[in-house]
Structures are given as C-alpha cells and as structure tokens.
Design a protein around this motif. Structure first.
Motif, PDB file in Angstrom:
ATOM      1  N   ALA A  98      -6.642   2.470   0.909  1.00 13.89           N
ATOM      2  CA  ALA A  98      -7.070   2.706  -0.464  1.00 13.89           C
ATOM      3  C   ALA A  98      -6.619   4.023  -1.082  1.00 13.89           C
ATOM      4  CB  ALA A  98      -8.599   2.629  -0.540  1.00 13.89           C
ATOM      5  N   HIS A  99      -6.388   5.054  -0.278  1.00 14.53           N
ATOM      6  CA  HIS A  99      -6.194   6.382  -0.872  1.00 14.53           C
ATOM      7  C   HIS A  99      -4.945   7.142  -0.438  1.00 14.53           C
ATOM      8  CE1 HIS A  99     -10.221   5.829  -2.362  1.00 14.53           C
ATOM      9  NE2 HIS A  99     -10.687   5.719  -1.126  1.00 14.53           N
ATOM     10  N   PHE A 100      -4.401   6.850   0.721  1.00 14.45           N
ATOM     11  CA  PHE A 100      -3.328   7.687   1.257  1.00 14.45           C
ATOM     12  C   PHE A 100      -2.109   7.751   0.336  1.00 14.45           C
ATOM     13  CE2 PHE A 100       0.417   8.617   3.808  1.00 14.45           C
ATOM     14  CZ  PHE A 100       0.039   9.831   4.356  1.00 14.45           C
ATOM     15  N   TYR A 101      -1.613   6.611  -0.120  1.00 15.75           N
ATOM     16  CA  TYR A 101      -0.409   6.629  -0.956  1.00 15.75           C
ATOM     17  C   TYR A 101      -0.683   7.166  -2.353  1.00 15.75           C
ATOM     18  CZ  TYR A 101       2.195   4.423   2.746  1.00 15.75           C
ATOM     19  OH  TYR A 101       2.805   4.177   3.936  1.00 15.75           O
ATOM     20  N   TYR A 102      -1.892   7.000  -2.838  1.00 15.28           N
ATOM     21  CA  TYR A 102      -2.262   7.612  -4.115  1.00 15.28           C
ATOM     22  C   TYR A 102      -2.187   9.131  -3.966  1.00 15.28           C
ATOM     23  CZ  TYR A 102      -5.073   9.364  -7.942  1.00 15.28           C
ATOM     24  OH  TYR A 102      -5.509  10.083  -9.029  1.00 15.28           O
ATOM     25  N   CYS A 103      -2.817   9.651  -2.909  1.00 22.21           N
ATOM     26  CA  CYS A 103      -2.778  11.099  -2.671  1.00 22.21           C
ATOM     27  C   CYS A 103      -1.341  11.573  -2.488  1.00 22.21           C
ATOM     28  CB  CYS A 103      -3.608  11.461  -1.446  1.00 22.21           C
ATOM     29  SG  CYS A 103      -5.382  11.242  -1.652  1.00 22.21           S
ATOM     30  N   SER A 104      -0.551  10.822  -1.735  1.00 21.97           N
ATOM     31  CA  SER A 104       0.844  11.205  -1.497  1.00 21.97           C
ATOM     32  C   SER A 104       1.616  11.327  -2.799  1.00 21.97           C
ATOM     33  CB  SER A 104       1.532  10.179  -0.595  1.00 21.97           C
ATOM     34  OG  SER A 104       0.993  10.223   0.694  1.00 21.97           O
TER      35      SER A 104
END
Length: 188
Positions: free
Chosen positions: A52-58
């Motif tokens: 849910a969040h890793f690629y958004y943060c990246s």
C-alpha cells in the motif's frame, strides 16, 4: 440485432482511480535509476506496507527537495537509532525459534531513502520474529512484544506521513509549515 453498438459509457461520473503506489508510477519518475532487490518478510505489517505505501513513498522521495529532504532524513535518523536500540535489547533476550512462513518479493529501490525505508521494514520483520521467539521462551512478556512492534510500526508510518505534504509545505530547516491560516487566527 447483432449490428447494434455496445452501450456507451456515461460521460459523467468519476473515472476509475489508478493506484498511486504502483510500480508504473515509479518507473515514470525514475526509469533508469531504480534497482531491484528481493525482500523477504513474515509480518502482515511489512506485507501491507509494501503493498500500500512503499512505492508511493518511493515516488515522493524522488521529487522531494529542500526542507522536505531534511525532515525525511531526520525522521530516518531517529527511526534508525530506535531500531538499533530495540534490536540490541532483543538480542540480549533468550529465544526459542519456531517456524515462520516467509514470503519473498522483488522490490524496486529508486532512491537512497527508499533503500533506507526497505531496511527499516526488514528490521521491523526481525523485531516481529525475534520478539515472538523471545515470547515463546518466556524472556519477554506479551505486552513488551506488543509495545515494541507498535512503536516500530509507528516509526515507519511517521516517515510515510512526511511523504504526503508537498515539498513547498516544509521550511528550509525541515519543519512542516502550518498549511491553514484559519487555524492560526482561530477561525473555524
């Protein structure tokens, strides 16, 4: 009747939302700089965060500038220090290992912050597993394990929360600027 056109889609209404944290979005931002690594995890938190969040943060790390970079770096330093101390504490406890199911996933690392975030997720997983082993041995309590994993998750989530505001919402020193003047003046 076979010659009829298929029904037309309505011209109004909301379009389907594409996932903002997809690998496609990240590849549009940094097509040449991302490197792939395999990440193994056993905790639901690590799996859900990667989903849910890793690629958004990246993708937010790639475009961060100025004060936002400073704020993120400071949050990483605090989290890394806390994780180091937590892992040292857990290493000193007695453990009985039990079999855990690990999943493996290829992860694209597009920025040094993404690498640091992935490392924290790996350390979270170590804390998750090793506190379970220590609990199984009776060298820590269930409350201690719960508190430790909750704090570890909060450290990672605090970095994710810093990714949400745009770069212009941070002062050069890394502090988050107040985005609403009405709060400053006491208006509703």
């Amino acid at each position: 009747m076979a010659d009829q056109d298929p029904p037309k889609k309505p011209s109004s209404g909301l379009r389907p939302i594409e996932r903002l944290n997809s690998e496609e979005r990240l590849s549009r931002l940094t097509p040449a700089t991302a490197t792939a690594t395999h990440h193994e995890y056993c905790s639901k938190f690590a799996r859900d965060f990667l989903d849910a969040h890793f690629y958004y943060c990246s993708s937010k790390f790639v475009v961060a500038r100025g004060g936002k970079v400073k704020a993120l770096d400071e949050a990483f330093r605090e989290a890394e220090s806390w994780f180091s101390k937590a892992l040292d504490w857990i290493a000193a406890t007695e453990k009985i290992e039990i079999p855990l199911f690990y999943e493996s996933r290829e992860v694209q690392v597009s920025h040094s912050f993404a690498g640091r975030l992935l490392r924290l997720l790996m350390q979270y997983d170590r804390i998750f597993a090793e506190t379970l082993y220590s609990l199984n041995c009776g060298s820590i309590t269930a409350d201690s394990r719960e508190t430790t994993t909750v704090i570890a998750a909060k450290r990672i989530k605090s970095i994710q929360q810093l990714c949400i505001p745009d770069t212009d919402k941070f002062a050069p020193d890394g502090t988050l600027l107040n985005s609403s003047r009405s709060q400053t003046h006491g208006h509703a």
